[in-house]
Write an enzyme that holds these catalytic residues in place. Structure first.
Site, PDB file in Angstrom:
ATOM      1  N   CYS A 380     -15.450 -35.816   7.987  1.00  0.00           N
ATOM      2  CA  CYS A 380     -14.275 -36.555   8.469  1.00  0.00           C
ATOM      3  C   CYS A 380     -13.672 -35.835   9.681  1.00  0.00           C
ATOM      4  O   CYS A 380     -14.213 -35.887  10.776  1.00  0.00           O
ATOM      5  CB  CYS A 380     -13.267 -36.719   7.327  1.00  0.00           C
ATOM      6  SG  CYS A 380     -11.979 -37.954   7.649  1.00  0.00           S
ATOM      7  N   HIS A 514     -16.649 -39.346   3.263  1.00  0.00           N
ATOM      8  CA  HIS A 514     -16.472 -38.237   2.323  1.00  0.00           C
ATOM      9  C   HIS A 514     -17.568 -38.266   1.260  1.00  0.00           C
ATOM     10  O   HIS A 514     -17.370 -38.797   0.165  1.00  0.00           O
ATOM     11  CB  HIS A 514     -15.092 -38.316   1.669  1.00  0.00           C
ATOM     12  CG  HIS A 514     -13.977 -37.976   2.592  1.00  0.00           C
ATOM     13  ND1 HIS A 514     -13.499 -36.686   2.746  1.00  0.00           N
ATOM     14  CD2 HIS A 514     -13.245 -38.748   3.437  1.00  0.00           C
ATOM     15  CE1 HIS A 514     -12.523 -36.686   3.641  1.00  0.00           C
ATOM     16  NE2 HIS A 514     -12.354 -37.925   4.076  1.00  0.00           N
ATOM     17  N   GLU A 516     -18.579 -36.012  -0.639  1.00  0.00           N
ATOM     18  CA  GLU A 516     -18.266 -35.235  -1.844  1.00  0.00           C
ATOM     19  C   GLU A 516     -17.737 -36.106  -2.978  1.00  0.00           C
ATOM     20  O   GLU A 516     -17.841 -35.741  -4.161  1.00  0.00           O
ATOM     21  CB  GLU A 516     -17.251 -34.127  -1.522  1.00  0.00           C
ATOM     22  CG  GLU A 516     -15.837 -34.588  -1.204  1.00  0.00           C
ATOM     23  CD  GLU A 516     -15.602 -34.905   0.262  1.00  0.00           C
ATOM     24  OE1 GLU A 516     -14.442 -34.897   0.690  1.00  0.00           O
ATOM     25  OE2 GLU A 516     -16.596 -35.168   0.975  1.00  0.00           O
TER      26      GLU A 516
END
Length: 542
Positions: A380, A514, A516
């Site tokens: 990001c 993102h 994750e």
């Protein structure tokens, strides 16, 4: 019909109700049951999207664009089931819904009150959409005695009476502190917490007692007697070395068996714990170690990067190595040379963030990684800073910056005003409410054939979760690609850059989304698995 488990907390906050709920969900899943987890948050914010990371920790984003509590991340990682906006509710959202109904006249002139209107709204949230599940686990945020939590506790008390007999179980998580001067664990805080809960009308069926050492049998009997629960239902929740040890630890203590017994399920299916045993084995018996520097803005509170921390652990699991994290406040690099901080690490990760503070430090981290050929992962904001670094250092655009930091003649990063979600055009303005100006949730992207990132994914079409207002300006693509920075992934309409990479670098990848948020211990995200693999290679050179 679904059975309901309500998890409350007492004595102090941050005892780990979210982990306990997720672990119980995983244990029930291991027995073949279909499980849903929900979080009820008592704060007045509509959602945590505008809350400071230092106040609340990470904001977890679901596929459908909900900004939710970080506990939903635990739910997803432990159970493998993707959450959605219907799995998290706050007092703010409840009151917003009620006020909208009152303004529409839905209450037909009635006086709107906490009971029944607020409690009915909470009960509706708990009960809706559960037809396909065997168990619904509802975690109540905060602690018993908090004034904000009272409507939620009243609602689950009512549900205990309204659901068919035997379809609701209450678990109360408490703390049993060790008093060094007395040399013993104390039961009194738990007794008072249960007394408070019973005064509300909720009698816990199971006590989950957090302690830093084994609870003696006589203390369990004491809690059983004074808290009016079966002795077998007083379950110790001891500290463990790693959160992925929790399901095994709770299973050993009999939590899942006690829950099923409370529902009258006998005999119960035997659990299959092989996956958890394998994860635990890989964590505790690594074949190597790598050090990853996380150059961030909120490093003072690790919960601000909870999913990131876990995803790196998953990358370590995939590569059978321990991942050591070196948390570095990015502002340090604006005052000091980054080299002494970074020259011994095996990978550099620059995570997401908002605002100008610390941005120059992140740019310097990206520059160090590019020049020294150290594996770099920009997520990001980390991707945006890598693009600004390339523009300044390689393309000769000295004034390259982001409009997030103020007016600039070279907006390499700028505010998005519109984008496509499926066939719908969504628009935002800088003057809009903060909660409504971001690109949130899952969006598709197209990856360049033959690119490093397409190779990592094993696909040229992906879907990932986003949470950002600003985007790399596609107008600078030609200048940046002329310097070697490839825009390897774009939105389906070709307007929004989604990934960048340097083909001549061992591992330099930036992503606007993102990843994750979608990583799981049993299914490590391919980007994190690949990043840690690159760090392993780097460790052989350092």
């Amino acid at each position: 019909m679904a059975r309901y488990v309500f998890i409350t907390g007492g004595v102090v906050s941050s005892l780990g109700k979210g982990i306990a709920s997720a672990a119980l969900g995983a244990l029930l899943q291991a027995r073949g049951y279909r499980v849903r987890l929900r979080k009820l948050d008592p704060y007045l914010n509509v959602d945590p999207g505008t809350m400071s990371p230092y106040q609340h920790g990470e904001v977890f984003v679901t596929d459908d664009g909900a900004e939710t509590d970080l506990d939903l991340g635990h739910y997803e990682r432990f159970t493998g089931r993707s959450a959605n906006k219907r799995d998290n509710i706050t007092t703010g959202r409840i009151y917003q819904n009620i006020i909208e109904k009152e303004r529409r006249g839905d209450y037909l002139g009635a006086t709107v009150q906490v009971i029944p209107h607020v409690t009915d709204e909470i009960k509706q949230f708990v009960l809706e959409g559960n037809e396909e599940f065997d168990f619904v686990l509802c975690e109540i945020g905060g602690t018993v005695g908090d004034i904000e939590a009272m409507p939620f506790l009243e609602a689950i008390r009512q549900l205990g009476n309204e659901l068919p007999r035997g379809n609701a179980v209450y678990i109360h998580l408490t703390l049993m502190p060790w008093i060094p001067a007395a040399g013993e664990l104390k039961t009194k805080p738990t007794q008072h917490s249960v007394k408070e809960l019973r005064s509300i009308g909720i009698a816990p069926d199971i006590l989950l007692v957090r302690a830093d050492r084994p609870v003696p049998p006589e203390e369990r009997r004491k809690l059983s007697l004074f808290c009016n629960v079966r002795e077998s239902a007083v379950i110790q929740a001891l500290d463990v070395a790693h959160i992925y040890d929790v399901p095994m630890a709770y299973h050993k203590e009999g939590l899942d068996s006690e829950v099923l017994a409370a529902f009258g399920i006998d005999p119960a299916p035997k659990p299959r714990m092989e996956r958890w045993e394998e994860v635990s084995n890989r964590i505790h018996n690594p074949e190597g170690e790598v050090t990853i520097a996380i150059v961030g803005k909120y490093t003072g509170l690790k919960d601000a990067y909870k999913s990131l921390n876990e995803a790196l652990t998953h990358g370590g699991i995939a590569n059978r190595v321990r991942v050591k994290l070196d948390w570095i406040e990015s502002e340090i690099f604006e005052k000091e040379d980054p080299a002494p901080w970074l020259e011994k690490v095996h990978g550099i990760l620059v995570p997401g963030g908002f605002g100008e503070r610390g941005s120059e430090g992140k740019i310097l981290a990206a520059k160090f990684a590019r020049e020294r050929k150290v594996p770099y992962f920009g997520i990001c904001f980390g991707m945006q800073m890598a693009c600004i670094e390339a523009a300044r250092s390689l393309a000769g655009i000295e004034k390259a910056s982001s409009t997030e930091f103020g007016p600039t003649k070279e907006p390499v990063v700028g505010l998005m005003t519109e984008w496509l979600r499926g066939n719908m055009l969504e628009k935002r303005t800088a003057a809009g409410d903060l909660g409504g100006t971001m690109r949130l949730g899952a969006y598709e992207a197209r990856l360049q054939p033959g690119s490093k990132i397409a190779e990592i994914y094993g696909s040229e079409e992906i879907s990932e979760r986003h949470r950002h207002r600003y985007e790399v300006n596609i107008g600078y693509r030609e200048k940046l690609e002329a310097c070697g920075l490839v825009f390897a992934g774009l939105s389906p309409d070709g307007v929004l850059p989604e990934t960048i990479e340097y083909p001549d670098h061992p591992w330099f990848v930036g992503v606007q989304y993102h990843p994750e948020l979608k990583s799981r211990p049993f299914e490590p995200h391919p980007l994190f698995a690949s990043f840690i693999a690159a760090a392993v290679e780097q460790s052989r050179l350092v």
